[in-house]
Design an enzyme around this catalytic site. Structure first.
Site, short mmCIF file in Angstrom:
data_model
loop_
_atom_site.label_atom_id
_atom_site.label_comp_id
_atom_site.label_asym_id
_atom_site.label_seq_id
_atom_site.Cartn_x
_atom_site.Cartn_y
_atom_site.Cartn_z
N TYR A 165 -11.23 -3.92 3.14
CA TYR A 165 -10.29 -3.48 4.18
C TYR A 165 -11.08 -3.34 5.47
O TYR A 165 -11.91 -2.45 5.59
CB TYR A 165 -9.69 -2.13 3.75
CG TYR A 165 -8.56 -1.58 4.59
CD1 TYR A 165 -8.57 -1.61 5.98
CD2 TYR A 165 -7.46 -1.00 3.96
CE1 TYR A 165 -7.52 -1.08 6.72
CE2 TYR A 165 -6.40 -0.46 4.69
CZ TYR A 165 -6.45 -0.50 6.07
OH TYR A 165 -5.42 0.04 6.80
N ASP A 179 -6.25 9.35 9.75
CA ASP A 179 -4.93 8.96 10.21
C ASP A 179 -4.53 9.55 11.54
O ASP A 179 -4.82 10.69 11.85
CB ASP A 179 -3.89 9.35 9.15
CG ASP A 179 -3.97 8.45 7.93
OD1 ASP A 179 -3.83 7.22 8.11
OD2 ASP A 179 -4.20 8.95 6.82
N GLU A 195 0.86 -1.18 0.00
CA GLU A 195 0.00 0.00 0.00
C GLU A 195 0.89 1.23 0.00
O GLU A 195 1.78 1.35 0.84
CB GLU A 195 -0.81 0.02 1.30
CG GLU A 195 -2.27 -0.24 1.13
CD GLU A 195 -2.98 -0.04 2.46
OE1 GLU A 195 -2.89 1.06 3.02
OE2 GLU A 195 -3.59 -1.01 2.94
#
Lengths: 270, 362
Positions: free
Chosen positions: A174, A60, A49
């Site tokens: 994911y 994040d 990734e």
């Protein structure tokens, strides 16, 4: 079959989970990223990734925020990242998934992004702030290109929505291991095992688990019940502390440790 | 996008079910937050129809906030400027000193309906933080307010007030250390705490249903002003003017007048040191459409889609994006947008203070 799908098919036969390391492209610069990716592939990464930096990465935690800031500081652009992928394709066939936010893709242009991805040899995109509801224009552009769009599912995702995500997503799904941002604390094993079990039963795609996996031991633990294990912040913080010159070697050592541990713990297939 | 016929505007039909105002709005958030946004949307829809909710909201606006606020004829200012009559909608007289509390009351009531025990908020100038801290105290909810360290330094008094009201002020020391980074950090907190926490966003920004819901809560400003001007003048105003950061006070004032075609509207953005210097927050001057902090809207960004840092002497206007509904009415030609520089704003601040004895917020 896309390169990503092929990788998961092969791993299923080998009865082991995919090891998917994440690094930020351009942290600290693109030529170092090139060395890091090649080293990760050599040390057992099944997919890579590659982060495309964004100024305001909502999903994040601090480690990847700092990496994005360094990448932007070094002048990294999405066009530069496609050039990097093209260069990498001369040396490795490891599937490469670009992880970014919607705005950089939107400003580069949806069609142009997909065209550049095909030309350079990038295999898929993860865009955490692009939900199925808003992904119409993007999916239209992707249709028939063989480029995968990997959706995220979270512990808060209800069952009917898992079905939607499974339908919209391709390549793999994911699964965000925790209610939170990247690099936070991983959920306790029994709980995570049952959550991932719930998701795997509900969807048809392979399920890779990420967010919060920090050590080879944790990777192996998650690898025992997931189709893939994504390790991001832990790797990025090693790159951060190693510095430019030692970044690739340090990333490689960590990847090797994770990969060996994952291969030692083969799982029963789904 | 230009709407050809202004008669086709039907503001109460916007946004659509997904929160879209034409090409703007929507939901661009991590998947973790989607169920919470859907829950909020459902709960707000139910509350809106619930007479008990409406009664309680009206009661608190009256008894806790002190509404209705006056529509004040600024006689000396009007004379000084020598133009048309100027009325001021006195949102400064709301409890805690700004319109922000109209929204935080509404969202605190929703928080209680959803059974959540903690609220979080972002704040730029500190007004929304203070208004959130006040309702947290009033409803017995735990409260964390995210605030950029740059803003904490220039709005020290509001930090003190939030703490006095029992809130925790969480310093945000990343990026530009102002409002946009405070919103990002609040959203990250919410991503982790969404099961027991409600995020009280402070302006008509972010993912659906926030822009719509906050507009609705703030539209009490325009609803009152419309009634008051009709009473005072027997007619509607020719022009409405309001500043636009995210744009909640402007949308609150404008919304109830959107169908009154004789009423012109101007939203004023922060021109900072001047548009040419690049140090400003005038999104409509040099911004482009993009996805940012949960919504599709007009924002200041570079060619790569990286969001630009803004500048304004006003902490509350110092933000890279504008509410999606403003972007829609800008394109539709219904609302005009202008900008004033820091020095022009300071001059006006002094003028108003010294002609009317009213110190506006900066």
């Amino acid at each position: 079959m896309s390169r990503i799908q092929a990788a998961f098919e092969r791993l299923k036969k080998e009865r082991r989970p995919a090891f998917i390391p994440y690094v930020m492209a351009g942290d600290p610069d693109l030529s170092t990223t090139r060395k890091i990716v090649l080293e990760l592939a050599r040390q057992g990464a099944d997919l890579v990734e590659l982060g495309v930096p964004f100024s305001d990465p909502l999903a994040d935690g601090p480690v990847i925020q700092r990496a994005a800031a360094r990448a932007l500081e070094s002048g990294t652009t999405i066009a530069g990242i496609f050039r990097l992928v093209r260069d990498l394709r001369r040396e490795t066939q490891v599937p490469i998934v670009l992880m970014t936010y919607y705005n950089p893709v939107l400003q580069h242009g949806l069609e142009r992004t997909v065209r550049d991805a095909r030309r350079s040899g990038a295999d898929g995109f993860i865009i955490p702030d692009l939900t199925p509801e808003e992904a119409g224009p993007w999916r239209k552009v992707l249709r028939g290109t063989g480029i995968d769009f990997i959706c995220l599912a979270a512990p808060t995702t209800p069952p009917d929505r898992l079905k939607t995500l499974d339908r919209v997503s391709s390549g793999f799904l994911y699964y965000v291991s925790l209610t939170g941002v990247t690099g936070a604390k991983l959920a306790a094993e029994p709980e995570l095992r049952s959550q991932v079990g719930r998701v795997r039963r509900a969807v048809s795609l392979p399920v890779a688990v990420g967010f919060g996996i920090k050590s080879p031991a944790q990777a192996a633990q998650v690898g025992a019940f997931a189709d893939g294990v994504i390790v991001g912040s832990a790797l990025v913080s090693r790159i951060e502390s190693a510095g430019r010159r030692k970044a690739a070697a340090s990333a490689g050592r960590f990847a090797k440790a994770v990969s060996l541990k994952l291969r030692a713990n083969r799982v029963k297939s789904k | 996008m230009k709407l050809k016929n202004r008669n086709t505007l039907s503001p109460e039909r916007l946004p659509d079910a997904g929160g879209h105002f034409g090409p703007y709005g929507g939901r661009f958030v991590p998947e973790t937050l989607m169920p919470a946004l859907m829950e909020l949307d459902r709960e707000y829809a139910r509350a809106k129809r619930d007479p008990k909710f409406r009664r309680e909201f009206a009661f608190l606006l009256r008894e806790f906030v002190g509404r209705p606020t006056p529509l004040y004829f600024a006689e000396r200012l009007t004379r000084e400027l020598g133009g048309p009559k100027i009325y001021l909608k006195r949102e400064d007289l709301c409890h805690t000193g700004a319109h922000k509390i109209n929204n935080t009351i509404g969202q605190a009531l929703l928080t209680r309906r959803m059974g959540k025990r903690r609220i979080i908020a972002e704040t730029g100038a500190g007004q929304h933080g203070v208004a959130t801290a006040a309702v947290a105290a009033r409803f017995g909810l735990a409260c964390d307010v995210y605030m950029g360290t740059e803003d904490m330094a220039r709005q020290e008094l509001n930090v003190f007030r939030m703490r006095l009201l029992g809130a925790r002020v969480v310093p945000v020391d990343i990026g530009s250390r102002t409002l946009k980074d405070a919103i990002s950090e609040a959203m990250r907190d919410w991503t982790a705490s969404v099961r027991d926490t409600h995020y009280i966003l402070g302006s008509v920004l972010g993912p659906h249903p926030y822009p719509m819901m906050i507009r609705d809560f703030q539209s009490v400003i325009g609803t009152e002003a419309r009634r008051q001007i009709l009473k005072a003048e027997g007619r509607l105003a020719d022009l409405l003017v309001a500043c636009v950061g995210g744009g909640s006070n402007a949308m609150g004032l404008f919304f109830p007048f959107l169908r009154d075609r004789s009423v012109k509207m101007i939203g004023v953005e922060a021109g900072g040191l001047g548009i040419k210097t690049g140090k400003h927050a005038a999104r409509f001057a040099t911004g482009r459409i993009g996805a940012f902090q949960g919504t599709m809207t007009v924002l200041l960004q570079d060619r790569e889609g990286q969001v630009k840092v803004t500048h304004s002497v006003s902490a509350g206007l110092d933000y890279s994006a504008v509410g999606p509904e403003h972007a829609y009415y800008h394109d539709a030609g219904r609302i005009d947008y202008a900008s004033v520089t820091d020095s022009e704003a300071l001059e006006a601040f002094q003028l108003l203070s010294q002609t009317e004895g009213i110190m506006p917020a900066l």
